[in-house]
Design an enzyme around this catalytic site. Structure first.
Site, PDB file in Angstrom:
ATOM      1  N   GLU A   1      30.223  38.719  44.176  1.00 17.97           N
ATOM      2  CA  GLU A   1      31.010  39.627  45.010  1.00 17.97           C
ATOM      3  C   GLU A   1      30.858  39.288  46.493  1.00 17.97           C
ATOM      4  O   GLU A   1      31.843  39.282  47.245  1.00 17.97           O
ATOM      5  CB  GLU A   1      30.577  41.073  44.750  1.00 17.97           C
ATOM      6  CG  GLU A   1      31.133  42.095  45.724  1.00 17.97           C
ATOM      7  CD  GLU A   1      32.645  42.246  45.656  1.00 17.97           C
ATOM      8  OE1 GLU A   1      33.205  42.930  46.522  1.00 17.97           O
ATOM      9  OE2 GLU A   1      33.280  41.666  44.742  1.00 17.97           O
TER      10      GLU A   1
ATOM     11  N   HIS B   1      32.787  36.186  47.506  1.00 20.78           N
ATOM     12  CA  HIS B   1      34.197  36.529  47.690  1.00 20.78           C
ATOM     13  C   HIS B   1      34.433  37.152  49.060  1.00 20.78           C
ATOM     14  O   HIS B   1      35.417  36.822  49.749  1.00 20.78           O
ATOM     15  CB  HIS B   1      34.619  37.493  46.580  1.00 20.78           C
ATOM     16  CG  HIS B   1      36.042  37.953  46.686  1.00 20.78           C
ATOM     17  ND1 HIS B   1      37.086  37.091  46.889  1.00 20.78           N
ATOM     18  CD2 HIS B   1      36.595  39.197  46.623  1.00 20.78           C
ATOM     19  CE1 HIS B   1      38.222  37.764  46.940  1.00 20.78           C
ATOM     20  NE2 HIS B   1      37.943  39.045  46.800  1.00 20.78           N
TER      21      HIS B   1
ATOM     22  N   HIS C   1      45.808  44.813  45.758  1.00 23.92           N
ATOM     23  CA  HIS C   1      44.945  43.806  46.393  1.00 23.92           C
ATOM     24  C   HIS C   1      45.360  42.401  45.957  1.00 23.92           C
ATOM     25  O   HIS C   1      45.396  41.470  46.779  1.00 23.92           O
ATOM     26  CB  HIS C   1      43.492  44.083  46.017  1.00 23.92           C
ATOM     27  CG  HIS C   1      42.497  43.336  46.847  1.00 23.92           C
ATOM     28  ND1 HIS C   1      42.586  43.219  48.216  1.00 23.92           N
ATOM     29  CD2 HIS C   1      41.372  42.650  46.498  1.00 23.92           C
ATOM     30  CE1 HIS C   1      41.574  42.518  48.678  1.00 23.92           C
ATOM     31  NE2 HIS C   1      40.824  42.150  47.652  1.00 23.92           N
TER      32      HIS C   1
ATOM     33  N   HIS D   1      54.342  43.405  30.121  1.00 24.63           N
ATOM     34  CA  HIS D   1      54.144  42.122  30.794  1.00 24.63           C
ATOM     35  C   HIS D   1      54.915  41.010  30.080  1.00 24.63           C
ATOM     36  O   HIS D   1      55.506  40.138  30.724  1.00 24.63           O
ATOM     37  CB  HIS D   1      52.651  41.807  30.831  1.00 24.63           C
ATOM     38  CG  HIS D   1      52.291  40.620  31.663  1.00 24.63           C
ATOM     39  ND1 HIS D   1      52.781  40.410  32.930  1.00 24.63           N
ATOM     40  CD2 HIS D   1      51.481  39.548  31.404  1.00 24.63           C
ATOM     41  CE1 HIS D   1      52.294  39.293  33.429  1.00 24.63           C
ATOM     42  NE2 HIS D   1      51.510  38.745  32.516  1.00 24.63           N
TER      43      HIS D   1
ATOM     44  N   HIS E   1      45.409  30.996  34.421  1.00 21.41           N
ATOM     45  CA  HIS E   1      46.602  31.835  34.421  1.00 21.41           C
ATOM     46  C   HIS E   1      46.853  32.410  35.813  1.00 21.41           C
ATOM     47  O   HIS E   1      48.004  32.503  36.263  1.00 21.41           O
ATOM     48  CB  HIS E   1      46.431  32.955  33.398  1.00 21.41           C
ATOM     49  CG  HIS E   1      47.720  33.635  33.030  1.00 21.41           C
ATOM     50  ND1 HIS E   1      48.880  32.953  32.737  1.00 21.41           N
ATOM     51  CD2 HIS E   1      48.030  34.954  32.905  1.00 21.41           C
ATOM     52  CE1 HIS E   1      49.837  33.800  32.441  1.00 21.41           C
ATOM     53  NE2 HIS E   1      49.354  35.030  32.547  1.00 21.41           N
TER      54      HIS E   1
END
Length: 353
Positions: A76, A79, A141, A256, A314
């Site tokens: 985290e 990032h 986000h 989706h 992906h």
């Protein structure tokens, strides 16, 4: 003039670095989410009150109810570090570009827009943690990260055009071909599909449907659409691993898939309509390839039960698809305009020739 050209060359290079760096930030963020490290640090911007991951004793003293998991906390924080570096890069671009802001062809407004967007994206990063992975914020986000990447790309392309000096008649930019409505439809469906993908990820619905093209052995299984796409649920207490039941998650997954089908039809129509322009064919072929690879990656994720590396690919495929459509649209706009869309110069513009 030589100083301006040198400054423009530096700004071009930095904006291209920004595109690549944003891709890295998006992928690091995706990996953080995939390994369940989004709440590796329970606070923001620090981690257990520190700028680096502390030891267990300090973490326990800061948040007794949230045990420290070192690997997730570091993921985290990494990032956050790379995202902060990206923010600094935007500030550097604005500062370096300020002396050129009065130049008619300089994209000063794009630079300021990018700065505003990166600040907003930082706020969403904070809300992702403080609102405990609320799906609405996580999805926004992701869309924000892709928007930052597109703004960097737009800035880079505008800077390239600015550095080339392609101006006519009194500083007026040459006419550019208009985008047809089909471009708008394809862009809108792509944004919708990206939002649906973010909703799948934030609600942990990636393997809610076993098998493809059927879902759990049925073409149309029991689906709870109202719960799956309920956007006004209360915040918290914690959305790690999701809170929805199976039928709601299956509805998200089916939505989706339907979005992917609609996007594919729109992109096929776009490619067929624009293929007559030879200059567009490489861009259209790249766009079609990006969609095809992304579709296959989506199918593979379902059939192989969402391995982490494939799920990350992906996300990379989504990035490629966004860049592919943006570059194809820019190439289309760069084509000579059709006769009925050429704006004739005014008398004032002729006076500057």
């Amino acid at each position: 003039m030589h100083e301006q050209q040198g400054r423009l060359a530096l700004l071009k290079a930095l904006s291209l670095v920004g595109v690549a760096a944003t891709v890295v930030v998006i992928l690091v963020g995706a990996w953080t989410r995939l390994v369940d490290a989004g709440l590796g640090c329970p606070d923001w911007p620090g981690c257990y009150g520190a700028l680096v991951v502390p030891d267990e004793a300090r973490a326990l003293a800061h948040s007794p109810d949230t045990p420290l998991e070192g690997a997730k906390a570091w993921m985290e924080m990494i990032h956050r570090y790379v995202a902060s570096a990206l923010g600094l890069l935007v500030i550097v671009l604005v500062v370096l570009g300020r002396p050129l802001r009065r130049r008619p062809d300089y994209p000063w407004g794009v630079s300021l827009g990018l700065l505003a967007l990166i600040l907003l994206q930082g706020a969403f990063g904070a809300f992702t943690v403080t609102l405990k992975l609320w799906p609405q914020v996580v999805t926004l986000h992701l869309l924000g990260g892709l928007s930052v990447m597109l703004m960097f790309l737009w800035l880079h392309l505008r800077l390239r055009r600015c550095a080339s000096g392609r101006l006519t008649l009194g500083g007026v930019a040459p006419p550019r071909r208009r985008l047809t409505p089909l471009w708008g439809v394809a862009a809108a469906l792509l944004v919708m599909q990206l939002a649906l993908g973010g909703w799948v990820s934030s609600n942990y619905a990636g393997i809610a449907c076993q098998g493809f093209p059927t879902c759990n052995g049925e073409w149309w299984p029991a689906l709870d659409w109202s719960e799956g796409y309920h956007l006004t649920q209360a915040v918290g207490p914690n959305y790690l691993h999701g809170q929805l039941h199976a039928e709601a998650r299956a509805a998200i997954q089916v939505g989706h898939r339907l979005g992917a089908l609609a996007l594919g039809v729109a992109l096929l129509a776009l490619v067929l309509s624009a293929w007559r322009e030879r200059a567009m064919r490489p861009w259209l072929a790249g766009l079609g390839l990006a969609y095809g690879m992304q579709f296959l990656l989506g199918v593979a994720n379902v059939l192989l039960w969402l391995p982490l590396w494939l799920a990350l690919l992906h996300t990379a495929g989504a990035v490629a698809l966004v860049l592919g459509l943006a570059l194809a649209a820019w190439a289309w706009r760069a084509l000579p305009p059709q006769a009925d869309t050429i704006r004739q110069p005014t008398e004032k513009e002729w006076a500057h020739v």
